[in-house]
Design a protein around this motif. Structure first.
Motif, PDB file in Angstrom:
ATOM      1  N   ALA A 149      94.968  41.642 -82.007  1.00 48.84           N
ATOM      2  CA  ALA A 149      95.484  41.157 -83.296  1.00 48.84           C
ATOM      3  C   ALA A 149      95.404  39.634 -83.410  1.00 48.84           C
ATOM      4  CB  ALA A 149      96.929  41.611 -83.487  1.00 48.84           C
ATOM      5  N   LYS A 164     100.546  41.418 -91.473  1.00 53.79           N
ATOM      6  CA  LYS A 164     100.181  41.132 -90.086  1.00 53.79           C
ATOM      7  C   LYS A 164     100.861  42.122 -89.137  1.00 53.79           C
ATOM      8  CE  LYS A 164      97.770  38.713 -87.212  1.00 53.79           C
ATOM      9  NZ  LYS A 164      96.306  38.739 -87.235  1.00 53.79           N
ATOM     10  N   GLU A 167      98.898  45.301 -89.318  1.00 49.02           N
ATOM     11  CA  GLU A 167      97.637  45.135 -88.588  1.00 49.02           C
ATOM     12  C   GLU A 167      97.892  45.287 -87.085  1.00 49.02           C
ATOM     13  OE1 GLU A 167      94.613  41.594 -87.276  1.00 49.02           O
ATOM     14  OE2 GLU A 167      95.575  41.388 -89.246  1.00 49.02           O
ATOM     15  N   LEU A 168      98.941  44.625 -86.594  1.00 51.68           N
ATOM     16  CA  LEU A 168      99.301  44.734 -85.180  1.00 51.68           C
ATOM     17  C   LEU A 168      99.612  46.186 -84.820  1.00 51.68           C
ATOM     18  CD1 LEU A 168     100.065  43.649 -82.386  1.00 51.68           C
ATOM     19  CD2 LEU A 168     102.333  43.100 -83.325  1.00 51.68           C
ATOM     20  N   HIS A 171      96.565  48.069 -84.128  1.00 54.24           N
ATOM     21  CA  HIS A 171      96.010  47.762 -82.805  1.00 54.24           C
ATOM     22  C   HIS A 171      96.818  48.445 -81.706  1.00 54.24           C
ATOM     23  CE1 HIS A 171      92.926  45.084 -84.226  1.00 54.24           C
ATOM     24  NE2 HIS A 171      93.812  44.354 -84.882  1.00 54.24           N
TER      25      HIS A 171
END
Length: 182
Positions: A149, A164, A167-168, A171
Motif C-alpha cells: 500500500a 486509503k 486500499e490497504l 492489500h
C-alpha cells in the motif's frame, strides 16, 4: 472415554490463528497455531513428523482412516476441546471470543473497520496488529500489506482517508489469501 472419542466433526472454521472444528457434542476442537503450528493430514502408517505434539486417529465419512496431526516447532500453539459461545458471526470457541473478525470472513464489516481505524490515534502497523480491531494479521503480514500500500508503519490512523484504508484492506486480503494458498 476421551472427550473426542466417537465425536463427529461438523465443519472446519478459521479466524486469525485459530482453527476450530465444531463437534456433534456441542463443543469444538480448537487449534491455536501460535507462531509455527500446523495441522497436517497423514496416512496412519506415515512416519511421525518432527515436532509432532498431537495425533488424532480419525475415520473419514468414506471409511478411510486418516491421522490429524498437530505439529509445532516452537510449542507456542495448542490443541484443546473448548466450549462454543456467542461471538462475531455466530458460535466461536470461548478462547477466541475476544478477537475481531478476520478480513477474509463474510461477517467482516469493511465500513465499521474503516470507521474504527480512523478513530484511533496510533500508528497504522500497531492498529493492524490489534486483534481486537482486525484478526489474523501478524508482524510479517502487516509489513507486507503496508509495503504493497506504500504506507509507512507509523502513519497516523486518524489522518488516513477512508479511500486509503480501503486500499490497504484490499492489500491485507491479498496477502492473507496468498498465505493461505501457500
Amino acid at each position: 472415554m476421551g472427550l473426542l472419542e466417537g465425536a463427529s466433526v461438523l465443519e472446519i472454521k478459521r479466524r486469525g490463528k485459530f482453527l476450530w472444528m465444531p463437534l456433534d457434542s456441542g463443543d469444538a476442537l480448537v487449534v491455536h497455531l501460535g507462531m509455527s503450528g500446523q495441522v497436517l493430514l497423514r496416512e496412519p502408517q506415515a512416519p511421525d513428523d518432527k515436532h509432532l505434539r498431537v495425533r488424532l486417529i480419525t475415520e473419514m465419512a468414506d471409511g478411510r482412516a486418516v491421522d490429524v496431526r498437530f505439529v509445532d516447532q516452537r510449542i507456542f500453539g495448542s490443541m484443546a476441546v473448548d466450549q462454543l459461545v456467542d461471538g462475531i458471526g455466530g458460535l466461536v470457541p470461548a478462547q477466541a471470543a475476544h478477537i475481531a473478525a478476520d478480513p477474509l470472513e463474510a461477517v467482516f464489516d469493511d465500513d465499521a473497520f474503516v470507521a474504527a481505524l480512523r478513530k484511533r490515534r496510533t500508528g497504522i502497523k500497531r492498529a493492524l496488529l490489534d486483534q481486537g480491531l482486525i484478526s489474523g494479521i501478524g508482524n510479517i503480514y502487516a509489513d507486507e500489506s503496508l509495503w504493497r500500500a506504500r504506507l509507512h508503519y507509523d502513519r497516523a490512523t486518524d489522518a488516513m482517508t477512508a479511500t486509503k484504508v480501503r486500499e490497504l484492506l484490499g492489500h491485507v486480503r491479498d496477502v492473507l489469501g496468498q498465505a493461505l494458498a501457500e
